[in-house]
Structures are given as C-alpha cells and as structure tokens.
Write a protein that holds these residues in place. Sequence first.
Motif, PDB file in Angstrom:
ATOM      1  N   UNK A  28      49.674 -12.636  36.858  1.00  0.00           N
ATOM      2  CA  UNK A  28      49.062 -12.766  35.544  1.00  0.00           C
ATOM      3  C   UNK A  28      47.536 -12.761  35.635  1.00  0.00           C
ATOM      4  N   UNK A  29      46.982 -13.363  36.692  1.00  0.00           N
ATOM      5  CA  UNK A  29      45.529 -13.339  36.883  1.00  0.00           C
ATOM      6  C   UNK A  29      45.055 -11.906  37.051  1.00  0.00           C
ATOM      7  N   UNK A  30      45.745 -11.171  37.908  1.00  0.00           N
ATOM      8  CA  UNK A  30      45.381  -9.777  38.163  1.00  0.00           C
ATOM      9  C   UNK A  30      45.483  -8.941  36.888  1.00  0.00           C
ATOM     10  N   UNK A  31      46.556  -9.125  36.154  1.00  0.00           N
ATOM     11  CA  UNK A  31      46.760  -8.392  34.903  1.00  0.00           C
ATOM     12  C   UNK A  31      45.691  -8.750  33.872  1.00  0.00           C
ATOM     13  N   UNK A  32      45.426 -10.045  33.733  1.00  0.00           N
ATOM     14  CA  UNK A  32      44.434 -10.486  32.765  1.00  0.00           C
ATOM     15  C   UNK A  32      43.030  -9.998  33.092  1.00  0.00           C
ATOM     16  N   UNK A  33      42.679 -10.013  34.366  1.00  0.00           N
ATOM     17  CA  UNK A  33      41.365  -9.525  34.785  1.00  0.00           C
ATOM     18  C   UNK A  33      41.188  -8.053  34.417  1.00  0.00           C
ATOM     19  N   UNK A  34      42.236  -7.287  34.655  1.00  0.00           N
ATOM     20  CA  UNK A  34      42.161  -5.852  34.370  1.00  0.00           C
ATOM     21  C   UNK A  34      42.004  -5.601  32.870  1.00  0.00           C
ATOM     22  N   UNK A  35      42.746  -6.347  32.051  1.00  0.00           N
ATOM     23  CA  UNK A  35      42.700  -6.134  30.608  1.00  0.00           C
ATOM     24  C   UNK A  35      41.400  -6.641  29.996  1.00  0.00           C
ATOM     25  N   UNK A  36      40.918  -7.801  30.442  1.00  0.00           N
ATOM     26  CA  UNK A  36      39.710  -8.368  29.868  1.00  0.00           C
ATOM     27  C   UNK A  36      38.460  -7.610  30.296  1.00  0.00           C
ATOM     28  N   UNK A  37      38.518  -6.994  31.466  1.00  0.00           N
ATOM     29  CA  UNK A  37      37.361  -6.217  31.911  1.00  0.00           C
ATOM     30  C   UNK A  37      37.093  -5.048  30.966  1.00  0.00           C
TER      31      UNK A  37
END
Length: 211
Positions: A166-175
């Motif tokens: 979820x951290x990896x996914x969230x980082x990608x989307x928020x970037x």
Amino acid sequence: MYDEVGRVIAICLVLSVIFLFIALYIGHTRLQKNAFFASYASRTLDFFYKPLLAVYMFIYKSPDKLHEKMAVIKNNAQRKKFSNTKTRIVLAPHCMRHIDCKARTTRTGIQCTSCGKCNFAKIKTLSEEHGYKLYIITGSSFVKHILRHPDAKGTDGVLAIGCYYEINKGMRELKRKKIMTYGVPLLTSGCYNTQIDLEEFERQLIYFEGK
C-alpha cells in the motif's frame, strides 16, 4: 529493414536487463541512501513492476520482498523532497483499529475518538504534536475527499502508514498529484489488529520536524 528492427529490439532488451540489474543492485547497497540513484532505481523498478512481480511470485511465492524493496527505495528517493514540504498529513489504514471500534466513518475516513482501545489514540496525539492531522482511511478512494477538504488544503506531504504494498501504491499515485510521500511500514499485515512501531513513528516525526 527487419534485421535492423530486430537488432534494435535486442539491444533494447539487453539495456533493459542491465538497467534492471543496476536498480536491484542499488537496492542492496549503500547507494540506496543517495537520492539520485534511489530515484533512478525507483523509476526502473516501477517500469518493470509487472515482470518483476511474476519473477518474485515464481521464486518466493509472494510479492512481499519486492514491495518492501520498492517502498524502501522510494523512501530514500523522496526523503529530501518530503523534508521540504510545508503542509503534511498522516494517512493510516483502518486495519489498525480495535475490532470493537465504535468510531463513525465520514467522507474523510474514520473519526477517532481516542478511546484508548488501540494505538490510534497515541498516533493521533503524536501526529498533532508535530503539526500533522491524522486521517484513518478504509480505502484509497477516501484520499481524494481528504485532499479536497478544507482541513487538508495545501497538503504537499503525506506520511503514510501501511503495508509495503500500500505504501508503494500510494507513493506512485500521490506523486502524480505532486505530493511527496514517506512511508512508515506496519510490523504486521492483515485485515485487522495490525501494528506499527510507535517509537519508529515518533522518530520519523521528530526527524522531519527538524528538517
């Protein structure tokens, strides 16, 4: 003509493998502490995510190691930029709350009442002491409502608590929204009663406050 196209494709494949190897190597060395190389590794691993996922599933029967590597490298790549953010919030997953939690849920997530049954009371206090507002979400769809809310206006940094996936996914989307994210991983995974290292969480808050 077809021979030339074939040679170009072959060269591209070879270069891709080389780039992927370098990215994975960076993940295993002290070079991952260098923001430039970490950023390069992060982009490369994102590009090759699908084939890498298949490889990790074949070898390890689980994608956990891959997601951990990617999240750690993204943290190293974004640490400096996150330090420069001005308005930060904490996003946390609902799986950390007590199974008997009575808090109501709104468009901006679960409204913690600090009842003390789980660690959210402590997390909320620590977050507010260091200038963050805590949002407890039950899914990624809540993030857009949170970012539109007046209380989160101008958010440019998100301290994200979650599993490595979820951290990896969230980082990608928020970037994509030009919001810098730094992840604090859960100690355990699952659908309920998950935990984080509260001391590590507080250390991160203090570290970024000093920046």
